[in-house]
Motif scaffolding. Structure first.
Motif, PDB file in Angstrom:
ATOM      1  N   GLN A   1       1.844  -3.228  -9.072  1.00  0.00           N
ATOM      2  CA  GLN A   1       2.377  -2.125  -9.870  1.00  0.00           C
ATOM      3  C   GLN A   1       3.902  -2.111  -9.872  1.00  0.00           C
ATOM      4  O   GLN A   1       4.536  -1.807 -10.890  1.00  0.00           O
TER       5      GLN A   1
ATOM      6  N   GLU B   1       0.872  -1.168   0.000  1.00  0.00           N
ATOM      7  CA  GLU B   1       0.000   0.000   0.000  1.00  0.00           C
ATOM      8  C   GLU B   1       0.906   1.213   0.000  1.00  0.00           C
ATOM      9  O   GLU B   1       2.055   1.137   0.426  1.00  0.00           O
TER      10      GLU B   1
ATOM     11  N   TYR C   1      -2.742   2.714 -12.493  1.00  0.00           N
ATOM     12  CA  TYR C   1      -3.104   1.413 -13.043  1.00  0.00           C
ATOM     13  C   TYR C   1      -2.136   1.016 -14.153  1.00  0.00           C
ATOM     14  O   TYR C   1      -1.430   1.851 -14.730  1.00  0.00           O
TER      15      TYR C   1
ATOM     16  N   CYS D   1      -1.900  -5.253  -5.180  1.00  0.00           N
ATOM     17  CA  CYS D   1      -2.143  -3.815  -5.203  1.00  0.00           C
ATOM     18  C   CYS D   1      -0.864  -3.080  -5.621  1.00  0.00           C
ATOM     19  O   CYS D   1      -0.376  -3.273  -6.729  1.00  0.00           O
ATOM     20  N   LEU D   2      -0.273  -2.252  -4.757  1.00  0.00           N
ATOM     21  CA  LEU D   2       0.985  -1.608  -5.119  1.00  0.00           C
ATOM     22  C   LEU D   2       2.048  -2.649  -5.457  1.00  0.00           C
ATOM     23  O   LEU D   2       2.897  -2.421  -6.327  1.00  0.00           O
TER      24      LEU D   2
ATOM     25  N   GLN E   1      -4.333  -6.183  -9.020  1.00  0.00           N
ATOM     26  CA  GLN E   1      -4.445  -4.784  -8.608  1.00  0.00           C
ATOM     27  C   GLN E   1      -5.350  -4.619  -7.396  1.00  0.00           C
ATOM     28  O   GLN E   1      -5.168  -3.708  -6.592  1.00  0.00           O
TER      29      GLN E   1
ATOM     30  N   PRO F   1      -9.060   8.341  -5.856  1.00  0.00           N
ATOM     31  CA  PRO F   1      -8.816   6.985  -6.342  1.00  0.00           C
ATOM     32  C   PRO F   1     -10.087   6.228  -6.731  1.00  0.00           C
ATOM     33  O   PRO F   1     -11.183   6.580  -6.303  1.00  0.00           O
TER      34      PRO F   1
ATOM     35  N   HIS G   1      -7.051   2.395  -5.596  1.00  0.00           N
ATOM     36  CA  HIS G   1      -5.842   2.796  -6.329  1.00  0.00           C
ATOM     37  C   HIS G   1      -6.143   3.998  -7.225  1.00  0.00           C
ATOM     38  O   HIS G   1      -7.238   4.162  -7.737  1.00  0.00           O
ATOM     39  N   SER G   2      -5.108   4.816  -7.405  1.00  0.00           N
ATOM     40  CA  SER G   2      -5.177   5.974  -8.290  1.00  0.00           C
ATOM     41  C   SER G   2      -4.413   5.754  -9.592  1.00  0.00           C
ATOM     42  O   SER G   2      -4.588   6.516 -10.541  1.00  0.00           O
TER      43      SER G   2
END
Length: 213
Positions: free
Chosen positions: A80, A46, A159, A76-77, A191, A117, A156-157
């Motif tokens: 990414q 996160e 992608y 999630c993060l 994600q 987000p 999330h903001s």
């Protein structure tokens, strides 16, 4: 043995609780030898990409993680960070771990009704591969309810766009798809917060822990 990467990336405890609910005792570690010896590796996260990369570099994990060969799941993060570069961070963006060939970009909503987000329940579609075994076919974006079997929880903001690496999609705004799941070789990513996504998240975790990936 299941290892959870410890890099002060946030969200670790909820992932450990989710594994505990499934009867799995995981080891939280930043030690290269332990990570290499694990049967499966989970990479939660996160927060913000550039800060996460600073922590990974400080621990030497930016060199270790791309060399792992067992099934590996970024959340999630953590998903990414598997990419090449993110627009998030200082001017010019942030260089990431580079296991997958995508660049992370920020949502650009078309109107004030669509907030950033992207937060809440959204459904998956175009599922591919063994990570999603046992999940039903996806409903059209916006249909159903949070209790629907293919709904998962996002916060999330930024992608990853859809590409050859995409194994699951979601849409935000409706009709604008992004990568909700990715894969390259042994590296998988989702994600959404699989550990907060109810029965669907539990099924995906079971597939990762016990499936033939």
């Amino acid at each position: 043995m299941v290892a959870v990467v410890n890099y002060q990336g946030g969200n670790v405890q909820s992932v450990l609780f989710a594994l505990e609910r499934l009867g799995v005792e995981a080891m939280l570690t930043d030690e290269a030898d332990v990570l290499r010896a694990a049967d499966k590796v989970l990479f939660p996260g996160e927060g913000e990409a550039s800060s996460a990369m600073v922590a990974l570099r400080a621990a030497g994990l930016h060199e270790v993680l791309p060399t792992l060969t067992q099934p590996f799941l970024g959340i999630c993060l953590g998903m990414q960070l598997l990419g090449r570069r993110s627009d998030e961070g200082p001017a010019g963006g942030t260089e990431l771990l580079g296991m997958l060939p995508f660049e992370v970009v920020r949502f650009a909503p078309p109107d004030a009704a669509h907030k950033v987000p992207h937060m809440g329940w959204n459904n998956l579609h175009d599922l591919q591969g063994p990570l999603f075994t046992g999940l039903p076919g996806a409903e059209p974006a916006g249909a159903g309810s949070p209790g629907a079997a293919d709904y998962v929880y996002f916060v999330h903001s930024y992608y990853a766009p859809v590409g050859d690496y995409t194994i699951a999609q979601a849409s935000y705004p409706a009709g604008a798809p992004f990568s909700a799941g990715v894969r390259y070789r042994n590296f998988y990513g989702v994600q959404f917060h699989v550990e907060k996504s109810g029965p669907v998240g539990e099924q995906i975790l079971r597939n990762f822990l016990h499936g033939d990936l």
